[in-house]
Design a protein around this motif. Structure first.
Motif, short mmCIF file in Angstrom:
data_model
loop_
_atom_site.label_atom_id
_atom_site.label_comp_id
_atom_site.label_asym_id
_atom_site.label_seq_id
_atom_site.Cartn_x
_atom_site.Cartn_y
_atom_site.Cartn_z
N UNK A 47 38.70 56.04 20.21
CA UNK A 47 39.24 54.81 19.61
C UNK A 47 40.42 54.28 20.40
N UNK A 48 41.11 55.15 21.10
CA UNK A 48 42.29 54.74 21.85
C UNK A 48 41.98 54.31 23.28
N UNK A 49 40.76 54.54 23.73
CA UNK A 49 40.41 54.21 25.11
C UNK A 49 40.05 52.74 25.25
N UNK A 50 40.23 52.24 26.45
CA UNK A 50 39.90 50.85 26.73
C UNK A 50 38.38 50.65 26.68
N UNK A 51 37.98 49.46 26.30
CA UNK A 51 36.55 49.14 26.23
C UNK A 51 36.04 48.60 27.57
N UNK A 52 36.93 48.42 28.55
CA UNK A 52 36.55 47.88 29.84
C UNK A 52 35.66 48.84 30.64
N UNK A 53 35.88 50.13 30.46
CA UNK A 53 35.19 51.13 31.27
C UNK A 53 34.38 52.05 30.36
N UNK A 54 33.31 52.60 30.91
CA UNK A 54 32.53 53.55 30.11
C UNK A 54 33.34 54.81 29.82
N UNK A 55 32.97 55.48 28.76
CA UNK A 55 33.67 56.70 28.35
C UNK A 55 33.12 57.89 29.11
N UNK A 56 34.02 58.79 29.48
CA UNK A 56 33.63 60.07 30.08
C UNK A 56 34.15 61.18 29.18
N UNK A 57 33.34 62.18 28.97
CA UNK A 57 33.75 63.36 28.20
C UNK A 57 33.75 64.53 29.17
N UNK A 169 28.93 53.59 22.09
CA UNK A 169 29.60 53.85 23.37
C UNK A 169 29.64 55.34 23.66
N UNK A 170 29.92 56.14 22.65
CA UNK A 170 29.96 57.59 22.85
C UNK A 170 28.59 58.16 23.19
#
Length: 186
Positions: A47-57, A169-170
């Motif tokens: 929720x705190x990450x920017x939406x501009x870039x894909x998420x990495x785990x 997104x996740x």
């Protein structure tokens, strides 16, 4: 790797990969539900990450665990889980709108009855303070009956839609395994 995409990463440290999943779930590894604490951690950070870039785990774990597990298996398990959660949340939105439509039908019906009743009160009692009191009260009741559908259609669905989109997104997040002690240039 650019700094923005590195900043758009959720990092977890576990001793065993099983810590991420509900151990009471009888299904095979790829079909298990995430542990509630693991899900809260991942979703909270996402929720705190920017939406501009894909998420990495990025999952940090002992080398022995990392060697025993392929990143693709973990990625598939996380994709399946978050895709499932997005679907459940989409169904919750659909149910909320169904309740909203039903509530709106009831609310409009109550408002129509209240407006008709104000006309009846006006013809029975004439113009006076008691007449005015009942008319205003009936109109107020009619509008209060529409409070819930208005709330649903204007406000209640937004948090669910944001949660659904976050789960989507996740579900497309890149999953990377790193052995503990591996610094990867840091």
């Amino acid at each position: 790797m650019n700094q923005d995409s590195e900043a758009n990463a959720i990092e977890l440290r576990v001793q065993e990969i099983s810590q991420l999943f509900n151990t009471l779930d009888p299904f095979p590894f790829r079909e298990r539900d995430l542990d509630r604490n693991a899900e809260e951690f991942i979703v909270g950070w996402a929720q705190e990450l920017t939406k501009k870039h894909p998420i990495r785990i990025i999952v940090h774990l002992p080398a022995k665990e990392a060697a025993a597990l392929k990143a693709g298996e973990l990625a598939a398990a996380l994709t399946r889980y978050f895709d499932y959660r997005a679907g459940v949340t989409a169904l919750d939105i659909h149910e909320l709108f169904r309740v909203g439509r039903r509530s709106l039908a009831i609310g409009v019906g109550v408002l129509a009855l209240c407006l008709a009743a104000t006309q009846l009160v006006a013809t029975q009692f004439g113009a006076g303070p008691i007449d005015r009191f009942f008319e205003e009260s009936l109109i107020l009741v009619g509008w209060v009956a529409n409070w819930k559908p208005i709330e649903i259609f204007l406000y209640d669905w937004w948090p669910l839609a944001r949660r659904r989109d976050l789960y989507r997104r996740l579900s497309t997040a890149t999953v990377e395994l790193r052995s503990l002690g591996q610094d990867n240039g840091r």
